[in-house]
Design a protein around this motif. Structure first.
Motif, mmCIF file in Angstrom:
data_model
loop_
_atom_site.group_PDB
_atom_site.id
_atom_site.type_symbol
_atom_site.label_atom_id
_atom_site.label_comp_id
_atom_site.label_asym_id
_atom_site.label_seq_id
_atom_site.Cartn_x
_atom_site.Cartn_y
_atom_site.Cartn_z
ATOM 1 N N THR A 1055 110.413 -6.986 70.146
ATOM 2 C CA THR A 1055 109.927 -5.568 69.127
ATOM 3 C C THR A 1055 110.704 -5.647 67.868
ATOM 4 O OG1 THR A 1055 109.711 -4.508 71.544
ATOM 5 C CG2 THR A 1055 109.297 -3.093 70.033
ATOM 6 N N LYS A 1062 107.631 1.469 66.552
ATOM 7 C CA LYS A 1062 107.486 0.298 66.846
ATOM 8 C C LYS A 1062 106.515 -1.165 67.061
ATOM 9 C CE LYS A 1062 111.934 1.165 69.205
ATOM 10 N NZ LYS A 1062 112.061 2.212 71.268
ATOM 11 N N HIS A 1063 106.918 -2.420 66.375
ATOM 12 C CA HIS A 1063 106.155 -3.278 66.184
ATOM 13 C C HIS A 1063 106.658 -4.256 67.138
ATOM 14 C CE1 HIS A 1063 102.215 -5.589 64.226
ATOM 15 N NE2 HIS A 1063 103.655 -6.119 63.664
ATOM 16 N N VAL A 1065 106.072 -7.835 67.960
ATOM 17 C CA VAL A 1065 105.633 -9.405 67.334
ATOM 18 C C VAL A 1065 105.543 -10.258 68.336
ATOM 19 C CG1 VAL A 1065 105.648 -10.905 65.607
ATOM 20 C CG2 VAL A 1065 106.715 -8.479 65.262
#
Length: 1209
Positions: A1055, A1062-1063, A1065
């Protein structure tokens, strides 16, 4: 008003006159069927009572109509009424007399079929189930009541099985008790009910099966039950196989001699397991194989004392009279066991490609031996099983060239003499069906092993002859024999047939005269092959073909001139006549003036014109230079007119034919005809159809080749050149069309109709950005540069060097003003430099390298391209310069490496050598850059290493291998990618050097670093595509590791905190995608090594539920598996439905951007493609879940439109 009318109808329905009652019931039916019909509470009660009453009407046609009224009524009245009606009907079913029971049963089935809401279904189930169970198990119920109740229960289960989970125990108790019923009918109906109850019953039945003391009838029912169950529940039966298979095998071997049915049912159950539970049964395959082989020849009442393999013609007559088939015994049903064994063996062959070599050693001789089976139906199954074996061989070994002693093809080749002996004996049988079967086997054999019958032609010819000329032969047999003859003639060398031409030609030519069009068409196709065989080349090879010329010509001519016949026959006659004229033309001087006009006439007919155009192409290409003077002008005129037609295949064929005619007969065609052709050609040149464009440009080049006539040159310049200059700006231009365009410009200069300077100017100016369309595409600049280079070389040295000087001048200008001009100049210099040594132009390399400083990215890359290509023209001078620059110029490294890559790639394609000293230098330099932080640099280095490995394999393979153990992950990844680049489709000397070392590269698939693992997966993919045979031995070890890469790994998901949100990946995504794409490639080239059933669940199933990028390749894999291993897919179809359903129903968020919406659309189409291929193999009725999915698709307007457009693609 409606209710008044209804009251009248209801009164009449109770009247005494049966005609009145019939008419009234009919009126009621049409009222109920009206859309707007509504009934109030009172009317509902009246209606339902009166219709139930009518069911018992003494007149059968009135009660029949009353049943029809129930269907619309169920939809129009309240739930309570429907439940009341079903209760009344159940009462009738269980208590009334026979005739009333029948109609009640039909009525109940009608109501069940019409129930559409879930709440109604549940209320009805509550009231109906106890009554049905009572009907099945209640004391004193007759067999008829039991059978009717079971029938209705079967319908209920089929439709609402999923709502009845709570009642499963109760139902099972009732049904399993009926499996031991004394009446066969009850047992049979119970089996189909339990089928619908599915997996719950498995355990009980398996227990029952092991219970030895039960009577053989019960055992039989249980075995049938198990077969049916495994068909119904598919792979979910897998866990119980360890209990059932040994018991079944045991029953098979220990059953008493006259209990054939038990054996048959056991084999059928095993067949069902092989197809439905391929994964769990793998440990029993050998046992099942031996069991099948034993029962394939199981014939206890008949001893076969005929001597083996006495293939003597003298036996023929006696054999016919007292053939083995004479033995008959109506009581003997052992043939059922043999048939079941053949089918079970076929299931084994289809579902286990990896056992192929073993099957050849053990099953193939036995199957060939059983061609002599005396029961015809069983013999057909033996043939079909053998055909399955041949087809599987074809699938598994597709694309394999070399044959080693373990490969299935080699093993098959060893069996050919035995197959032919056995087949010849079958071709002497009387039965037509047998002969058709034998030709099917032969056909498949020739398809799989094209040249295997060379030594056996002589023994097969009499069989073909007899099949074609025997009075009793059917059309079907003749067609099969002719197809086989055609395949054999096409796949063997002509000289093999020369001794038998006479024997073969007369029955084939007489078949051309048959009345049935399919026989005629097939015979004409055989004639075409016969023509090629009789005279394989014009010089002749000692075989005298002249006696056959006129018989063949006459047979075909009679069909060609006949107008009232099928289109297929017309087309075959035309193409066959084309072959005859082109092959025998020098012996047909008298006939040509008669037959050529007929062919021209066929060009005028819309149905046959395409075939006639192709026939003239064949004639024009003939080395005999046939005299076409009588029709040439007419043909050219017709063809020119065809260039205007909308029919694409016709235009395509016409361009090819015109080209051949002009090459062969150019001097006999007037220039006015050329002008017309050129005008038509100009309209065909555009980037919307590049294939047509390439053909049109090739024809243009042919026209200009040796025509000194200025008219042609002028027409080309005015009409075609403007189109060519428009085409060159297209970003789609590539391949054949681009080559044709280059040749076109070269021809224009050669024909001296257009001056070089004008052409060069128009080419260079076509690269200028225009105010309307903006700049020219990058691809177009490369096309223009290639055409400029070809043009300069065609014009000669002087023109060439003046052009180079002009281009270098452009580069010396200040670059900030005219970047487009410089970009093109660099590309042109590169293309010219690649084709011609430019070292006579001083300092050209420095001028090019100056452009590395340009602020524009595209100019930098064009400069590196130009530098590399100029170096190709003179390696000795320019290669050291590039290497020196790479060492000294840190900032320009990436660009200089690209230049080096250009040099190396060109050298590896042209198979040129480097000097040793420069190879050493290049290698040191490349290996130093292996660990570069920039991925771009690493990729270029890998490609360079891979391409040098093609030129110097002995040096490079060891050097790359050493670095697979390097501590730096980037280095390990780079050397694996380098190996990937060194595997190309054509055979190379690196192959045998790399072969022993492959595992040290590919085993990096278990490396700790994900970049290295992905590199190994990509390399494996390339091997599988280009050189599958190099990796076949490693696959058993590699596949589990590869499958492991398709799993979502939690540790690779991280994250990233971006402040406000928050993204997530997923670093493993690229690796999973690459792994699935690799499996996709392996399915094409190494199907026999991939065990599909262990891959589909769990790996493919999880992929279908993964990220967008992973789902796409998974859908492709699923379609491919459905095509190649349908049984493995059908076995687990249920578990694949959920992820597919989820995908097609996914809706993007309201605020999704257009790109996401488009991606989702592609995703849905891709899933529907996979569903369409599943639907093709499922036959619709194998899985309830899949059936529901198909219903959902057809009911949703958007999905059904997409689905049908995909199916029609």
């Amino acid at each position: 008003m409606a209710n008044l009318a209804m009251t009248g109808i209801l009164e009449k329905m109770t009247g005494k006159d049966k005609d009145f009652r019939y008419m009234a019931t009919s009126d009621l039916l049409s009222e109920l069927n009206k859309e707007n019909f509504k009934a109030d509470g009172d009317l509902e009660i009246k209606l339902s009572n009166i219709i139930i009453q009518q069911l018992d009407d003494v007149a059968g046609d009135v009660s029949g109509l009353a049943v029809k009224c129930l269907a619309p009524l169920v939809k129009k009245v309240s739930e309570q009424r429907v439940v009341e009606m079903t209760n009344k009907l159940c009462e009738k079913l269980l208590k009334e007399k026979d005739q009333h029971r029948d109609i009640a049963s039909i009525a109940l089935k009608t109501i069940i079929a019409e129930i559409s809401t879930q709440s109604l279904a549940q209320s009805i189930l509550l009231s109906i189930l106890p009554q049905l169970i009572n009907g099945i198990t209640g004391p004193g119920m007759s067999q008829e009541i039991k059978c009717e109740s079971l029938d209705i229960l079967c319908d209920v289960l089929h439709k609402f099985g999923n709502l009845m989970a709570t009642d499963h125990e109760l139902l099972l108790g009732a049904l399993l008790s009926q499996l031991s019923s004394t009446q066969a009918g009850v047992r049979k109906k119970t089996v189909s009910c339990i089928d619908d109850l599915l997996a719950k019953a498995t355990v009980e039945v398996v227990q029952n099966l092991r219970n030895k003391s039960s009577k053989s009838e019960m055992t039989r029912t249980n075995i049938q039950m198990i077969g049916a169950l495994s068909r119904a529940v598919g792979y979910r039966f897998g866990p119980h196989l360890s209990d059932t298979v040994p018991v079944l095998i045991n029953y098979c071997t220990s059953a008493s001699e006259n209990d054939e049915e038990l054996r048959e049912y056991s084999l059928q159950a095993l067949e069902s397991f092989l197809l439905r539970c391929p994964r769990d049964i793998s440990s029993y395959c050998d046992e099942i194989l031996h069991l099948n082989l034993e029962y394939l020849s199981y014939d206890p009442n008949f001893t076969d004392n005929m001597e083996e393999d006495t293939d003597d013609e003298t036996h023929e007559e006696e054999e016919d009279d007292e053939s083995a088939t004479e033995y008959t015994d109506d009581e003997d049903v052992s043939w059922k066991v043999r048939r079941a064994a053949a089918k079970c063996l076929a299931a084994l062959i289809v579902s286990r490609p990896e056992m192929l070599s073993k099957l050849y050693e053990e099953a193939c001789p036995k199957l060939i031996d059983r061609f002599k089976e005396r029961e015809e139906n069983v013999k057909m199954d033996v043939f079909n099983t053998f055909i399955e074996l041949l087809q599987q061989t074809g699938n598994v070994t597709k694309g394999q060239i070399e044959i080693n002693e373990q490969s299935p093809r080699w093993l098959l080749k060893q069996e050919v003499p035995k197959i032919v002996r056995s087949i010849n004996r079958q071709l002497r049988e009387k039965s037509i069906k047998t002969k058709v079967g034998t030709f099917s086997v032969l056909k498949e054999l020739v398809v799989v092993l094209p040249d295997c019958l060379a030594d056996h032609i002589g023994s097969l010819i009499p069989g073909i002859e007899k099949a074609l000329s025997d009075k009793s032969s059917t059309s079907n047999l003749k067609i099969e024999a002719l197809i086989f003859a055609r395949l054999v003639l096409a796949s063997h060398s002509p000289s093999v047939f020369h001794p038998y031409i006479e024997a073969l030609s007369s029955p084939v030519l007489s078949a051309v005269g048959e009345r049935y069009y399919k026989v005629t068409a097939e015979a004409l196709r055989v004639c075409g092959e016969l023509v090629r065989v009789v005279r394989p080349n014009i010089e002749g090879d000692g075989f005298d073909f002249k006696p056959y010329v006129h018989p063949i010509y006459n047979a075909i001519m009679s069909r060609l001139t006949n107008q009232d016949q099928d289109q297929e026959v017309k087309e075959c006659a035309i193409s066959c006549m084309g072959l005859v004229v082109s092959t025998f033309g020098d012996n047909l001087d008298v006939e040509l003036p008669v037959c050529l006009p007929v062919l021209v006439d066929r060009m005028g007919n819309e149905i046959t014109r395409l075939t006639a155009v192709k026939a003239f192409a064949v004639i024009a290409a003939s080395p005999l230079k046939i005299d076409l003077s009588c029709v040439l002008e007419q043909v050219i005129a017709e063809l020119t007119a065809f260039l205007r037609k909308a029919n694409r295949p016709l235009r395509q064929a016409t361009l090819g034919t015109l080209n051949s005619l002009i090459v062969a007969y150019g001097d006999k065609i007037g220039s006015s005809a050329y002008e017309v052709i050129i005008v038509e050609l100009a309209t065909l040149i555009s980037d919307s159809d590049l294939h047509m464009t390439a053909l049109a440009l090739e024809l243009c080049c042919t026209l200009m080749a040796d025509r000194s006539s200025p008219v042609v040159g002028l027409a080309v310049r005015n009409k075609v050149l403007p189109q060519a200059l428009t085409l060159i700006k297209s970003s789609l231009l590539q391949g054949q069309a681009l080559l044709a365009l280059q040749n076109f410009f070269a021809s224009l200069v050669y024909s001296a109709n257009t001056s070089f300077d004008t052409l060069l100017d128009s080419l260079l100016s076509s690269a200028k950005p225009s105010p309307q369309s903006g700049g020219v595409a990058k691809q177009a600049l490369y096309s223009i540069a290639q055409c400029v280079a070809v043009l300069c070389l065609a014009a000669g040295d002087q023109q060439c060097s003046s052009t180079v000087n002009m281009l270098t001048e452009i580069l010396k200008d200040d670059s900030s003003t005219n970047s487009a001009k410089q970009h093109l100049a660099l590309l042109c210099l590169g293309e010219i430099g690649r084709r011609k040594d430019l070292s006579s132009h001083d300092h050209i390399e420095n001028i090019v390298i100056e452009s590395f400083q340009s602020p524009f990215e595209e100019i930098k890359s064009a400069a590196s391209y130009a530098l590399g290509n100029i170096a190709v023209g003179n390696l000795l001078k320019y290669l050291p310069f590039i290497l020196d620059q790479i060492d000294n110029q840190q900032k320009k490294q990436y660009l200089l490496l690209h230049s080096l890559k250009e040099v190396i790639v060109r050298q590896s394609v042209d198979k040129a050598e480097f000097q040793d000293s420069s190879v050493e230098k290049i290698l040191n330099l490349l290996f130093n850059h292996c660990e570069s932080e920039e991925e771009g640099v690493r990729n270029v280095v890998a490609e360079c290493l891979g391409k040098i490995a093609l030129i110097e394999p002995a040096k490079l393979v060891p050097a790359l291998k050493v670095r697979t153990t390097s501590p730096a992950a980037f280095t390990r990844a780079t050397v694996v990618i380098a190996v990937k680049y060194s595997v190309v489709e054509r055979p190379e000397k690196i192959d045998e050097i790399l072969y022993p070392e492959i595992s040290s590269f590919l085993m990096l698939i278990k490396d700790d670093d994900r970049h290295v693992r992905r590199a190994a997966v990509l390399a494996l993919s390339t091997f599988a595509h280009n050189k599958p045979n190099l990796i076949k031995g490693l696959l058993p070890e590699l596949l589990p590791l590869l499958y492991d890469q398709t799993v979502i790994k939690k540790e690779l998901i991280r994250t990233v905190d971006l402040g406000p949100f928050k993204h997530i990946v997923d670093d493993g995504l690229e690796l999973r995608k690459a792994a699935f794409e690799c499996v996709d490639t392996l399915l094409d080239s190494c199907l026999d090594q991939v065990n599909p059933s262990s891959f589909i669940v769990p790996y493919l199933r999880s992929g279908l539920d993964d990220h967008y990028d992973v789902k796409m390749p998974c859908h492709l894999i699923l379609s491919k598996l459905a095509d190649k291993c349908p049984s493995a897919v059908l076995a687990v179809l249920d578990s694949l439905v959920d992820p597919l359903q989820k995908t097609i129903n996914f809706k993007p968020k309201q605020d999704a951007v257009k790109q996401e919406v488009d991606r989702n659309e592609d995703m849905i189409r891709s899933a529907l493609r996979a569903i369409a291929s599943l639907h093709r193999i499922s036959g619709g009725d194998c899985s309830l879940k899949f059936k529901n999915l198909m219903n959902e698709i057809t009911k949703s307007p958007t999905l059904s439109d997409k689905y049908y457009s995909i199916r029609n693609e």
